[in-house]
Scaffold this motif. Structure first.
Motif, PDB file in Angstrom:
ATOM      1  N   GLU A  99      23.869 -89.248 -46.167  1.00 36.64           N
ATOM      2  CA  GLU A  99      22.962 -89.039 -47.296  1.00 36.64           C
ATOM      3  C   GLU A  99      21.655 -89.813 -47.134  1.00 36.64           C
ATOM      4  N   THR A 109      24.372 -94.568 -46.299  1.00 37.05           N
ATOM      5  CA  THR A 109      25.338 -94.022 -47.249  1.00 37.05           C
ATOM      6  C   THR A 109      25.744 -92.623 -46.798  1.00 37.05           C
ATOM      7  N   THR A 111      28.591 -89.101 -47.838  1.00 35.64           N
ATOM      8  CA  THR A 111      29.603 -88.448 -48.665  1.00 35.64           C
ATOM      9  C   THR A 111      30.491 -87.640 -47.724  1.00 35.64           C
ATOM     10  N   SER A 113      34.456 -85.146 -47.437  1.00 34.92           N
ATOM     11  CA  SER A 113      35.704 -84.603 -47.977  1.00 34.92           C
ATOM     12  C   SER A 113      36.550 -84.142 -46.816  1.00 34.92           C
ATOM     13  N   SER A 122      37.995 -86.703 -51.384  1.00 37.87           N
ATOM     14  CA  SER A 122      36.537 -86.695 -51.329  1.00 37.87           C
ATOM     15  C   SER A 122      36.087 -88.142 -51.483  1.00 37.87           C
ATOM     16  N   ASN A 124      32.565 -91.151 -51.488  1.00 32.93           N
ATOM     17  CA  ASN A 124      31.202 -91.659 -51.361  1.00 32.93           C
ATOM     18  C   ASN A 124      31.340 -93.027 -50.713  1.00 32.93           C
ATOM     19  N   THR A 144      33.618 -97.881 -50.535  1.00 27.34           N
ATOM     20  CA  THR A 144      34.039 -96.480 -50.581  1.00 27.34           C
ATOM     21  C   THR A 144      34.678 -96.196 -51.926  1.00 27.34           C
TER      22      THR A 144
END
Length: 197
Positions: A99, A109, A111, A113, A122, A124, A144
């Motif tokens: 991201e 950072t 994300t 899944s 899933s 972040n 996380t």
């Protein structure tokens, strides 16, 4: 579920830690159970992808190669992970998107899944590399947030947390070993790679 922590790398300055942690091959090699991390597009096929073996990392790798394959903001990556939790050992087909990469503050950072038979998640996550307060090394802060469902979720945090902590500790121990090898070589290599990002 939330996981977070810190890890100290003695004698490895943040700019060198950043270069190694920006290399998908170095990350793959240090992440137990990870079979590959590779850039993906809409035509990527899990069943037919064949990862390359024996890809060199620093200090053996060419600086141009490490810079070219470094994680990129907005890029999606396919990662195949096998994680043993209790009696369950699923292979997760995981999609991770970078991201943000903040070169100035050494922060990244992502994300992601993933799914396996009967389980999915899933997440972040992120990390930030700080200079050590009393030394010439690095302090890596990581976090996380994960939503886990299916068979693994049924095992609960009492089983999942120790496994997650073991994976993270093994990862940073392995990364530290790689960084020590890099630290013992010409420091100009990592500076040059950073300039190519």
């Amino acid at each position: 579920m939330e996981f977070d922590g810190e890890f100290e790398l003695d004698g490895v300055p943040p700019e060198k830690a950043w270069v190694v942690l920006s290399d998908p091959i170095a990350v793959r090699d240090s992440l137990k159970g990870c079979q590959y991390i590779t850039p993906m597009d809409d035509s990527f096929e899990w069943d037919s992808y064949e990862p390359e073996d024996d890809i060199p990392t620093l200090p053996e790798a060419e600086a141009d190669d490490v810079a070219a394959r470094a994680f990129k903001t907005g890029q999606k990556y396919a990662a195949l992970m096998q994680v043993g939790v209790g009696s369950v050992k699923p292979k997760f087909e995981t999609t991770v998107t970078i991201e943000d990469r903040d070169e100035e503050n050494f922060e990244m950072t992502a994300t992601g899944s993933g799914s396996a038979s009967g389980s999915s998640f899933s997440m972040n996550s992120g990390m930030r590399i700080h200079p050590q307060e009393d030394g010439d090394g690095s302090r890596i802060e990581w976090w996380t947030e994960a939503d886990i469902s299916g068979r693994i979720a049924q095992l609960g945090g009492r089983v999942i947390n120790p496994v997650a902590n073991k994976i993270v500790n093994n990862f940073f121990t392995s990364i530290e070993s790689q960084m020590t090898d890099v630290e013992e070589t010409d420091s100009g290599v990592t500076d040059r790679i950073r300039g190519m990002f």
